[in-house]
Design a protein around this motif. Structure first.
Motif, PDB file in Angstrom:
ATOM      1  N   THR A 294     103.087  36.119  49.480  1.00 13.55           N
ATOM      2  CA  THR A 294     102.349  35.075  48.636  1.00 13.55           C
ATOM      3  C   THR A 294     102.046  33.910  49.511  1.00 13.55           C
ATOM      4  O   THR A 294     102.954  33.467  50.315  1.00 13.55           O
ATOM      5  CB  THR A 294     103.140  34.764  47.395  1.00 13.55           C
ATOM      6  OG1 THR A 294     103.645  35.568  46.689  1.00 13.55           O
ATOM      7  CG2 THR A 294     102.518  33.535  46.701  1.00 13.55           C
ATOM      8  N   THR A 295     100.875  33.372  49.562  1.00 12.15           N
ATOM      9  CA  THR A 295     100.706  31.905  50.106  1.00 12.15           C
ATOM     10  C   THR A 295     100.296  31.085  48.985  1.00 12.15           C
ATOM     11  O   THR A 295      99.318  31.288  48.226  1.00 12.15           O
ATOM     12  CB  THR A 295      99.530  31.936  51.206  1.00 12.15           C
ATOM     13  OG1 THR A 295      98.407  32.375  50.645  1.00 12.15           O
ATOM     14  CG2 THR A 295      99.989  33.038  52.210  1.00 12.15           C
ATOM     15  N   SER A 296     100.717  29.860  49.070  1.00 10.32           N
ATOM     16  CA  SER A 296     100.428  29.037  47.689  1.00 10.32           C
ATOM     17  C   SER A 296      99.440  28.033  47.633  1.00 10.32           C
ATOM     18  O   SER A 296      98.849  27.678  46.756  1.00 10.32           O
ATOM     19  CB  SER A 296     101.831  28.141  47.515  1.00 10.32           C
ATOM     20  OG  SER A 296     103.007  28.877  47.187  1.00 10.32           O
ATOM     21  N   CYS A 297      98.653  27.964  48.703  1.00  7.31           N
ATOM     22  CA  CYS A 297      97.570  26.892  48.943  1.00  7.31           C
ATOM     23  C   CYS A 297      96.379  27.549  49.400  1.00  7.31           C
ATOM     24  O   CYS A 297      95.456  27.041  49.895  1.00  7.31           O
ATOM     25  CB  CYS A 297      98.054  25.972  49.995  1.00  7.31           C
ATOM     26  SG  CYS A 297      99.121  24.723  49.115  1.00  7.31           S
ATOM     27  N   GLY A 298      96.252  28.828  49.317  1.00  7.62           N
ATOM     28  CA  GLY A 298      94.830  29.569  49.558  1.00  7.62           C
ATOM     29  C   GLY A 298      94.791  30.596  48.382  1.00  7.62           C
ATOM     30  O   GLY A 298      95.545  30.748  47.625  1.00  7.62           O
TER      31      GLY A 298
ATOM     32  N   LYS B 257      94.411  34.003  46.961  1.00 11.48           N
ATOM     33  CA  LYS B 257      95.233  35.348  47.099  1.00 11.48           C
ATOM     34  C   LYS B 257      94.508  36.493  47.631  1.00 11.48           C
ATOM     35  O   LYS B 257      94.937  37.474  48.186  1.00 11.48           O
ATOM     36  CB  LYS B 257      95.786  35.756  45.695  1.00 11.48           C
ATOM     37  CG  LYS B 257      97.099  35.109  45.635  1.00 11.48           C
ATOM     38  CD  LYS B 257      97.519  35.203  44.070  1.00 11.48           C
ATOM     39  CE  LYS B 257      97.986  36.554  43.510  1.00 11.48           C
ATOM     40  NZ  LYS B 257      98.566  36.954  42.334  1.00 11.48           N
TER      41      LYS B 257
ATOM     42  N   MET C 138     100.826  27.981  55.863  1.00 11.61           N
ATOM     43  CA  MET C 138     100.701  29.313  55.168  1.00 11.61           C
ATOM     44  C   MET C 138     101.381  28.750  53.621  1.00 11.61           C
ATOM     45  O   MET C 138     100.557  29.138  52.650  1.00 11.61           O
ATOM     46  CB  MET C 138     101.452  30.126  55.490  1.00 11.61           C
ATOM     47  CG  MET C 138     100.920  31.255  56.720  1.00 11.61           C
ATOM     48  SD  MET C 138      99.369  31.646  56.152  1.00 11.61           S
ATOM     49  CE  MET C 138      99.961  33.017  54.955  1.00 11.61           C
ATOM     50  N   ASN C 139     102.293  28.026  53.778  1.00 12.73           N
ATOM     51  CA  ASN C 139     102.948  27.928  52.444  1.00 12.73           C
ATOM     52  C   ASN C 139     102.534  26.291  51.945  1.00 12.73           C
ATOM     53  O   ASN C 139     102.091  25.450  52.662  1.00 12.73           O
ATOM     54  CB  ASN C 139     104.451  28.011  52.389  1.00 12.73           C
ATOM     55  CG  ASN C 139     104.914  29.067  52.786  1.00 12.73           C
ATOM     56  OD1 ASN C 139     104.660  30.354  52.204  1.00 12.73           O
ATOM     57  ND2 ASN C 139     105.622  29.263  54.134  1.00 12.73           N
ATOM     58  N   CYS C 140     102.719  26.355  50.507  1.00 15.79           N
ATOM     59  CA  CYS C 140     102.079  25.364  49.888  1.00 15.79           C
ATOM     60  C   CYS C 140     103.123  23.896  50.437  1.00 15.79           C
ATOM     61  O   CYS C 140     104.179  24.043  50.355  1.00 15.79           O
ATOM     62  CB  CYS C 140     102.117  25.067  48.290  1.00 15.79           C
ATOM     63  SG  CYS C 140     101.624  23.693  47.819  1.00 15.79           S
ATOM     64  N   PRO C 141     102.489  22.739  50.816  1.00 15.62           N
ATOM     65  CA  PRO C 141     103.183  21.646  51.189  1.00 15.62           C
ATOM     66  C   PRO C 141     104.185  21.087  50.266  1.00 15.62           C
ATOM     67  O   PRO C 141     105.251  20.758  50.275  1.00 15.62           O
ATOM     68  CB  PRO C 141     102.061  20.668  51.628  1.00 15.62           C
ATOM     69  CG  PRO C 141     101.074  20.984  51.072  1.00 15.62           C
ATOM     70  CD  PRO C 141     100.954  22.672  50.886  1.00 15.62           C
TER      71      PRO C 141
ATOM     72  N   LEU D 180     106.400  29.363  44.230  1.00 13.04           N
ATOM     73  CA  LEU D 180     106.020  30.785  44.334  1.00 13.04           C
ATOM     74  C   LEU D 180     105.580  30.999  45.974  1.00 13.04           C
ATOM     75  O   LEU D 180     104.242  30.732  46.370  1.00 13.04           O
ATOM     76  CB  LEU D 180     104.874  31.146  43.280  1.00 13.04           C
ATOM     77  CG  LEU D 180     104.343  32.600  43.601  1.00 13.04           C
ATOM     78  CD1 LEU D 180     105.335  33.628  43.421  1.00 13.04           C
ATOM     79  CD2 LEU D 180     103.175  32.935  42.696  1.00 13.04           C
ATOM     80  N   ASP D 181     106.482  31.130  46.728  1.00 13.21           N
ATOM     81  CA  ASP D 181     106.462  31.144  48.080  1.00 13.21           C
ATOM     82  C   ASP D 181     107.411  31.950  48.726  1.00 13.21           C
ATOM     83  O   ASP D 181     108.940  31.809  48.454  1.00 13.21           O
ATOM     84  CB  ASP D 181     106.625  29.583  48.567  1.00 13.21           C
ATOM     85  CG  ASP D 181     106.620  29.396  49.950  1.00 13.21           C
ATOM     86  OD1 ASP D 181     105.682  28.575  50.357  1.00 13.21           O
ATOM     87  OD2 ASP D 181     107.618  30.014  50.911  1.00 13.21           O
TER      88      ASP D 181
ATOM     89  N   ALA E 117     100.545  23.265  42.627  1.00 10.83           N
ATOM     90  CA  ALA E 117     100.230  24.212  43.782  1.00 10.83           C
ATOM     91  C   ALA E 117      99.749  25.488  43.537  1.00 10.83           C
ATOM     92  O   ALA E 117      99.150  26.173  44.296  1.00 10.83           O
ATOM     93  CB  ALA E 117     101.387  24.130  44.617  1.00 10.83           C
TER      94      ALA E 117
ATOM     95  N   TRP F 164      95.617  27.673  41.444  1.00 10.40           N
ATOM     96  CA  TRP F 164      94.539  28.726  42.294  1.00 10.40           C
ATOM     97  C   TRP F 164      94.811  30.001  41.795  1.00 10.40           C
ATOM     98  O   TRP F 164      93.938  30.943  41.867  1.00 10.40           O
ATOM     99  CB  TRP F 164      94.608  28.741  44.097  1.00 10.40           C
ATOM    100  CG  TRP F 164      95.959  28.915  44.196  1.00 10.40           C
ATOM    101  CD1 TRP F 164      96.943  28.091  44.609  1.00 10.40           C
ATOM    102  CD2 TRP F 164      96.689  30.214  44.484  1.00 10.40           C
ATOM    103  NE1 TRP F 164      98.118  28.644  44.997  1.00 10.40           N
ATOM    104  CE2 TRP F 164      97.869  29.828  44.802  1.00 10.40           C
ATOM    105  CE3 TRP F 164      96.275  31.402  44.445  1.00 10.40           C
ATOM    106  CZ2 TRP F 164      98.923  31.090  45.052  1.00 10.40           C
ATOM    107  CZ3 TRP F 164      96.865  32.521  44.706  1.00 10.40           C
ATOM    108  CH2 TRP F 164      98.360  32.273  45.187  1.00 10.40           C
TER     109      TRP F 164
ATOM    110  N   LEU G  49     109.903  22.890  53.157  1.00 13.62           N
ATOM    111  CA  LEU G  49     108.719  23.427  53.288  1.00 13.62           C
ATOM    112  C   LEU G  49     109.322  25.095  53.404  1.00 13.62           C
ATOM    113  O   LEU G  49     109.790  25.234  54.523  1.00 13.62           O
ATOM    114  CB  LEU G  49     107.772  23.235  54.201  1.00 13.62           C
ATOM    115  CG  LEU G  49     107.128  21.889  53.854  1.00 13.62           C
ATOM    116  CD1 LEU G  49     105.918  21.501  54.908  1.00 13.62           C
ATOM    117  CD2 LEU G  49     106.219  21.865  52.498  1.00 13.62           C
TER     118      LEU G  49
END
Lengths: 50, 376
Positions: free
Chosen positions: A20-24, A26, A42-45, B15-16, B41, B44, B265
């Motif tokens: 999972t990547t939180s800021c882009g 899926k 990659m991961n949400c800040p 969710l990371d 976050a 999306w 992070l």
């Protein structure tokens, strides 16, 4: 706080299979991690935008 | 009798995959007493996995799920469609999940697009206070639970650092809100402005602190002052000893503290070594929380939300908006400190409440780095 074993198992499986990547998106995650680790992690800040 | 501790040791848990992998041993051991979720976050996401929803529900059912917004941009001069959508989505999420409270960050976002940019401070004026109070009222009305604001790490001047706590107090008072005191953010200010902890902490409304954050960060060299390093709130390293020291000193001063949250992070938790360090940091947090539990029977301040029953037109300040646009453009596109300085002094911000004439040069240099790091 105690969590049900079935939930913990589900999280473990989910973490293992879900890249999972939180800021882009899926759906569109074509680049390997190393190519994306420039301006956008990659991961949400979340916090940590300082 | 309820044996629930009065101050809970918590994790920021999104969710990371990397955060969850680091958190899993702690969750399995039953040591995580609350979780904080940066719900915006995930806007999306077409579908959140069932198991993640179950995790949120498990904590929500015990009033241990904390919602932490990042992208609302509370203090933008103009009210935007993105903010309106953010509130609508918060309303839906608050109906679906049982949040113990909802929080956001102080400041406005530099980016032109939602999710692109970084939060920066605004002038402490009657106009910005009116904006912030109006938006916090709308936020409280949307989520219908206690509402709080987090202190910002970045500041341009010592004067601003000294006034931050008081301004936060004025912002949250009309919604009966509370403060998240981020101790790494405070650490950044103590270091970057050479302020004494006792002198600064007394300027914060500590009776309003319901939540404390701790995290790590990084050092950045200043080209303007080569012997100096600027502390930045990047959440990509272990928690420094100094921040644990601040936690030990601050907890006894916060009579309404309920949650202490460890943040890091996910992209800093990709190695086994970093995950083990994360576990050790949580262990230190946990020990301090146990050590500083108040005596049983402490009355709980609930911070029940208040909002205007008949909200008027959305508050806006178009002059502030124009200044924020110019500032963002300058910070995101200037190729050097000197270029940014010259452009700012010729901009609509010069000789105004922004007081850019008093900005510390290394902090303007840092603002350039922050804005250019997060711009899209």
């Amino acid at each position: 706080m105690k969590l049900p074993k079935v939930l913990l198992s589900a999280i473990a499986v989910g973490v293992a299979v879900q890249a999972t990547t939180s800021c882009g998106s899926k759906k569109s995650d074509p680049k390997p991690k190393t190519e994306q680790q420039g301006k956008e992690p990659m991961n949400c800040p979340g916090c940590g935008l300082g | 009798m309820n044996s629930r501790p009065q101050i809970l040791a918590a994790l920021a848990c999104n969710l990371d995959a990397d955060i969850l992998a680091a958190a899993l041993p702690l969750l399995e051991a039953g040591r995580v007493e609350a979780i904080e979720w940066s719900f915006d976050a995930l806007f999306w996401a077409e579908q959140v996995p069932d198991w993640f929803e179950s995790l949120l529900d498990a904590y929500g059912s015990e009033q241990r799920l904390l919602g932490h917004g990042v992208y609302f941009s509370l203090l933008s001069g103009r009210w935007t469609r993105a903010q309106q959508q953010w509130l609508a989505q918060l309303r839906q999420l608050a109906a679906r999940f049982s949040f113990a409270h909802i929080t956001e960050h102080f400041g406005f976002f530099t980016g032109q697009n939602f999710h692109h940019g970084a939060p920066l401070p605004i002038p402490y004026s009657a106009s910005t206070l009116r904006l912030g109070c109006d938006r916090l009222g709308r936020l409280a009305e949307a989520c219908r639970c206690p509402v709080g604001l987090e202190n910002l790490a970045f500041a341009y001047s010592l004067e601003e650092v000294k006034r931050h706590g008081e301004f936060l107090d004025q912002l949250v008072a009309p919604v009966n809100g509370f403060i998240i005191l981020d101790l790494h953010n405070l650490y950044c200010q103590l270091h970057n402005f050479s302020v004494d902890y006792d002198d600064l902490i007394r300027l914060y409304p500590l009776d309003r602190v319901r939540e404390i954050h701790i995290s790590g960060g990084s050092w950045e060299a200043s080209a303007l002052e080569p012997t100096r390093k600027i502390r930045r709130d990047t959440h990509d390293e272990a928690v420094p000893d100094e921040v644990f020291g601040l936690l030990a000193r601050t907890m006894p001063r916060c009579p309404n503290l309920k949650y202490v949250v460890l943040e890091q992070l996910g992209n800093a938790l990709q190695t086994e070594a970093s995950r083990r360090q994360f576990g050790r940091d949580f262990g230190r947090l946990e020990a301090l929380v146990q050590q500083h539990q108040p005596a049983p029977g402490r009355p709980e301040r609930l911070f029940l939300p208040q909002w205007p029953q008949q909200p008027g037109a959305v508050a806006e300040d178009l002059r502030l908006h124009e200044q924020q646009q110019q500032l963002s453009q300058i910070l995101e596109t200037s190729r050097s400190y000197e270029e940014a300085r010259q452009r700012l002094h010729a901009s609509a911000l010069a000789h105004t409440d922004w007081e850019l004439e008093r900005w510390a040069p290394p902090m303007l240099e840092t603002a350039l780095s922050i804005a250019q790091k997060w711009k899209k």
